[in-house]
Design a protein around this motif. Structure first.
Motif, mmCIF file in Angstrom:
data_model
loop_
_atom_site.group_PDB
_atom_site.id
_atom_site.type_symbol
_atom_site.label_atom_id
_atom_site.label_comp_id
_atom_site.label_asym_id
_atom_site.label_seq_id
_atom_site.Cartn_x
_atom_site.Cartn_y
_atom_site.Cartn_z
ATOM 1 N N VAL A 188 45.212 11.390 52.172
ATOM 2 C CA VAL A 188 44.218 11.926 51.238
ATOM 3 C C VAL A 188 44.325 11.155 49.926
ATOM 4 O O VAL A 188 45.425 10.988 49.386
ATOM 5 C CB VAL A 188 44.435 13.429 50.977
ATOM 6 N N ILE A 189 43.175 10.681 49.442
ATOM 7 C CA ILE A 189 43.118 10.030 48.139
ATOM 8 C C ILE A 189 42.276 10.900 47.214
ATOM 9 O O ILE A 189 41.185 11.353 47.599
ATOM 10 C CB ILE A 189 42.502 8.615 48.242
ATOM 11 N N GLY A 190 42.779 11.127 46.002
ATOM 12 C CA GLY A 190 42.041 11.972 45.071
ATOM 13 C C GLY A 190 42.307 11.620 43.628
ATOM 14 O O GLY A 190 43.157 10.775 43.320
ATOM 15 N N ASN A 191 41.570 12.272 42.758
ATOM 16 C CA ASN A 191 41.742 12.120 41.321
ATOM 17 C C ASN A 191 42.555 13.301 40.810
ATOM 18 O O ASN A 191 42.317 14.447 41.196
ATOM 19 C CB ASN A 191 40.370 12.057 40.625
ATOM 20 N N ILE A 192 43.505 13.027 39.928
ATOM 21 C CA ILE A 192 44.386 14.093 39.431
ATOM 22 C C ILE A 192 43.593 15.228 38.801
ATOM 23 O O ILE A 192 43.961 16.403 38.921
ATOM 24 C CB ILE A 192 45.382 13.516 38.396
ATOM 25 N N ALA A 193 42.476 14.887 38.157
ATOM 26 C CA ALA A 193 41.705 15.896 37.430
ATOM 27 C C ALA A 193 40.845 16.761 38.335
ATOM 28 O O ALA A 193 40.497 17.888 37.981
ATOM 29 C CB ALA A 193 40.831 15.218 36.371
ATOM 30 N N THR A 194 40.478 16.263 39.532
ATOM 31 C CA THR A 194 39.513 17.002 40.370
ATOM 32 C C THR A 194 40.034 17.418 41.736
ATOM 33 O O THR A 194 39.404 18.219 42.419
ATOM 34 C CB THR A 194 38.250 16.139 40.582
ATOM 35 N N LEU A 195 41.175 16.873 42.156
ATOM 36 C CA LEU A 195 41.641 17.126 43.523
ATOM 37 C C LEU A 195 41.955 18.596 43.779
ATOM 38 O O LEU A 195 41.768 19.090 44.898
ATOM 39 C CB LEU A 195 42.872 16.261 43.821
ATOM 40 N N LYS A 196 42.401 19.298 42.755
ATOM 41 C CA LYS A 196 42.713 20.717 42.924
ATOM 42 C C LYS A 196 41.514 21.491 43.461
ATOM 43 O O LYS A 196 41.656 22.357 44.345
ATOM 44 C CB LYS A 196 43.161 21.315 41.586
ATOM 45 N N ASP A 197 40.309 21.207 42.955
ATOM 46 C CA ASP A 197 39.097 21.919 43.373
ATOM 47 C C ASP A 197 38.560 21.408 44.707
ATOM 48 O O ASP A 197 37.876 22.142 45.422
ATOM 49 C CB ASP A 197 38.016 21.784 42.297
ATOM 50 N N LYS A 198 38.861 20.149 45.062
ATOM 51 C CA LYS A 198 38.305 19.555 46.284
ATOM 52 C C LYS A 198 39.186 19.745 47.512
ATOM 53 O O LYS A 198 38.723 19.563 48.631
ATOM 54 C CB LYS A 198 38.071 18.049 46.059
ATOM 55 N N ILE A 199 40.439 20.113 47.295
ATOM 56 C CA ILE A 199 41.374 20.180 48.417
ATOM 57 C C ILE A 199 40.978 21.248 49.439
ATOM 58 O O ILE A 199 41.378 21.190 50.607
ATOM 59 C CB ILE A 199 42.811 20.424 47.888
ATOM 60 N N ASN A 252 57.158 6.148 37.470
ATOM 61 C CA ASN A 252 57.981 5.544 36.428
ATOM 62 C C ASN A 252 57.498 6.048 35.076
ATOM 63 O O ASN A 252 56.744 7.028 35.003
ATOM 64 C CB ASN A 252 57.926 4.015 36.506
ATOM 65 N N HIS A 253 57.917 5.381 34.000
ATOM 66 C CA HIS A 253 57.549 5.857 32.667
ATOM 67 C C HIS A 253 56.051 5.724 32.398
ATOM 68 O O HIS A 253 55.510 6.374 31.505
ATOM 69 C CB HIS A 253 58.344 5.089 31.600
ATOM 70 N N LYS A 254 55.364 4.847 33.153
ATOM 71 C CA LYS A 254 53.918 4.688 32.973
ATOM 72 C C LYS A 254 53.137 5.746 33.740
ATOM 73 O O LYS A 254 52.033 6.116 33.362
ATOM 74 C CB LYS A 254 53.481 3.293 33.427
ATOM 75 N N ILE A 255 53.682 6.170 34.837
ATOM 76 C CA ILE A 255 53.010 7.165 35.685
ATOM 77 C C ILE A 255 53.803 8.456 35.614
ATOM 78 O O ILE A 255 54.973 8.506 36.011
ATOM 79 C CB ILE A 255 52.908 6.668 37.142
ATOM 80 N N SER A 256 53.174 9.484 35.105
ATOM 81 C CA SER A 256 53.877 10.728 34.842
ATOM 82 C C SER A 256 54.045 11.575 36.100
ATOM 83 O O SER A 256 53.072 11.968 36.735
ATOM 84 C CB SER A 256 53.123 11.541 33.778
ATOM 85 N N LEU A 257 55.301 11.823 36.456
ATOM 86 C CA LEU A 257 55.590 12.734 37.565
ATOM 87 C C LEU A 257 55.170 14.151 37.201
ATOM 88 O O LEU A 257 54.724 14.916 38.059
ATOM 89 C CB LEU A 257 57.076 12.683 37.897
ATOM 90 N N LYS A 258 55.285 14.501 35.922
ATOM 91 C CA LYS A 258 54.980 15.852 35.459
ATOM 92 C C LYS A 258 53.555 16.266 35.823
ATOM 93 O O LYS A 258 53.320 17.377 36.306
ATOM 94 C CB LYS A 258 55.189 15.933 33.950
ATOM 95 N N ASP A 259 52.573 15.383 35.599
ATOM 96 C CA ASP A 259 51.177 15.715 35.894
ATOM 97 C C ASP A 259 50.949 15.901 37.389
ATOM 98 O O ASP A 259 50.255 16.834 37.819
ATOM 99 C CB ASP A 259 50.249 14.613 35.360
ATOM 100 N N ASN A 260 51.501 14.988 38.185
ATOM 101 C CA ASN A 260 51.317 15.092 39.636
ATOM 102 C C ASN A 260 52.060 16.287 40.221
ATOM 103 O O ASN A 260 51.608 16.906 41.185
ATOM 104 C CB ASN A 260 51.787 13.799 40.313
ATOM 105 N N LEU A 261 53.203 16.598 39.636
ATOM 106 C CA LEU A 261 53.953 17.773 40.082
ATOM 107 C C LEU A 261 53.179 19.050 39.768
ATOM 108 O O LEU A 261 53.126 19.987 40.579
ATOM 109 C CB LEU A 261 55.322 17.800 39.403
ATOM 110 N N LYS A 262 52.573 19.096 38.600
ATOM 111 C CA LYS A 262 51.745 20.242 38.219
ATOM 112 C C LYS A 262 50.570 20.392 39.175
ATOM 113 O O LYS A 262 50.220 21.512 39.590
ATOM 114 C CB LYS A 262 51.248 20.069 36.786
ATOM 115 N N LEU A 263 49.942 19.263 39.548
ATOM 116 C CA LEU A 263 48.830 19.292 40.506
ATOM 117 C C LEU A 263 49.309 19.794 41.863
ATOM 118 O O LEU A 263 48.657 20.643 42.481
ATOM 119 C CB LEU A 263 48.231 17.890 40.639
ATOM 120 N N PHE A 264 50.435 19.286 42.321
ATOM 121 C CA PHE A 264 50.968 19.687 43.626
ATOM 122 C C PHE A 264 51.241 21.194 43.661
ATOM 123 O O PHE A 264 50.938 21.868 44.649
ATOM 124 C CB PHE A 264 52.248 18.908 43.923
#
Length: 283
Positions: free
Chosen positions: A235-246, A189-201
């Motif tokens: 899988v549970i992760g942090n948006i800032a670090t999951l890219k390196d841990k995946i 929703n407006h509080k949780i940004s799809l843009k950031d998670n989409l960039k991570l994905f």
């Protein structure tokens, strides 16, 4: 009796003026013949060139007359419109948005493809471009090129496409029309940004992206992301670090087994999913 003086005459010397005159005349005749032949050839080439130019001008004129005659005739009026390539967009609505009417001229849309493409793209984010094709003189075909779909975002009881340019599709689709091979994004929703998670994905390796069934933004923290995998793991992760841990996922999964919770948020550990967690994650 006195001797008479006899003058010797050289016949060649006496004849030389005549011979020279004859030679000069012969050369003149040859030059005249060559010049005449040259002029004749030049005239022939000019006639051929002129005929060629006239033929080209005549051909262009005939084509122009035929095109003008076609343009002003009823045959140049749009008789029907067909939409191809827009898998989920209603054809009647697309045609209505395009503004094409049966009284319009076919050429008007052939020469204004960019304008038509821009008009439809503004209305439908799915549309990347539109090409116009004509069949049977006045039948228009709109060939729609759509942006590829990354996944779907849940919208009430329906789903909308998430496109490669980050835009959200205009159509709310039922589950039956969702490509089951693509991941679903929920809890945004407006509080949780799809843009950031989409960039991570999009930063994940392709083979890992293809294993993801669902992404949830409704974790206990705004920085938390939850991935439900097609193999039954979570899988549970942090948006800032999951890219390196995946990159550790496959190794942990092989030890944890099926239906496990793999937590990469702080450290890296796993445990079996509870029955309530399985139900919550749809496993």
């Amino acid at each position: 009796m006195p001797r008479k003086n006899i003058t010797k005459i050289d016949p060649r010397k006496e004849l030389s003026p005549y011979l020279n005159h004859q030679t000069t005349q012969n050369k003149g005749r040859k030059r005249s013949t060559k010049v005449s032949a040259s002029l004749s050839g030049l005239k022939s080439e000019r006639r051929k060139s002129l005929a060629k130019r006239l033929g080209i001008i005549l051909g262009i004129s005939i084509v122009a007359i035929l095109m003008f005659g076609y343009y002003v005739s009823p045959l140049a009026n749009v008789s029907s419109v067909q939409v191809e390539g827009a898998s989920d967009l209603p054809a009647k609505e697309v045609i209505s948005t395009s503004g094409i009417e049966t009284c319009d001229k076919v050429f008007d849309y052939l020469f204004n493809k960019k304008k038509l493409s821009s008009k439809l793209s503004q209305k439908y984010p799915e549309i990347k471009s539109v090409d116009v094709e004509v069949k049977h003189l006045n039948h228009l075909i709109l060939n729609v090129d759509e942006y590829p779909t990354i996944g779907y975002i849940k919208d009430g009881n329906n789903y909308r496409k998430i496109l490669t340019d980050g835009a959200i599709g205009s159509r709310a689709l039922p589950w039956a029309k969702v490509n089951q091979e693509k991941p679903v994004f929920v809890g945004y929703n407006h509080k949780i940004s799809l843009k950031d998670n989409l960039k991570l994905f999009n930063s994940f390796p392709k083979d890992f992206r293809e294993k993801v069934k669902l992404l949830s933004g409704s974790g206990t923290r705004k920085t938390q992301i939850i991935l439900v995998m097609k193999d039954g793991n979570v899988v549970i992760g942090n948006i800032a670090t999951l890219k390196d841990k995946i990159k550790y996922y496959d190794a942990i999964k092989s030890k944890a087994g099926k239906n496990s919770l793999i937590d990469l948020e702080v450290g890296a550990f796993s445990r079996p999913l509870t029955s309530n967690e399985k139900k919550a994650y749809g496993i």
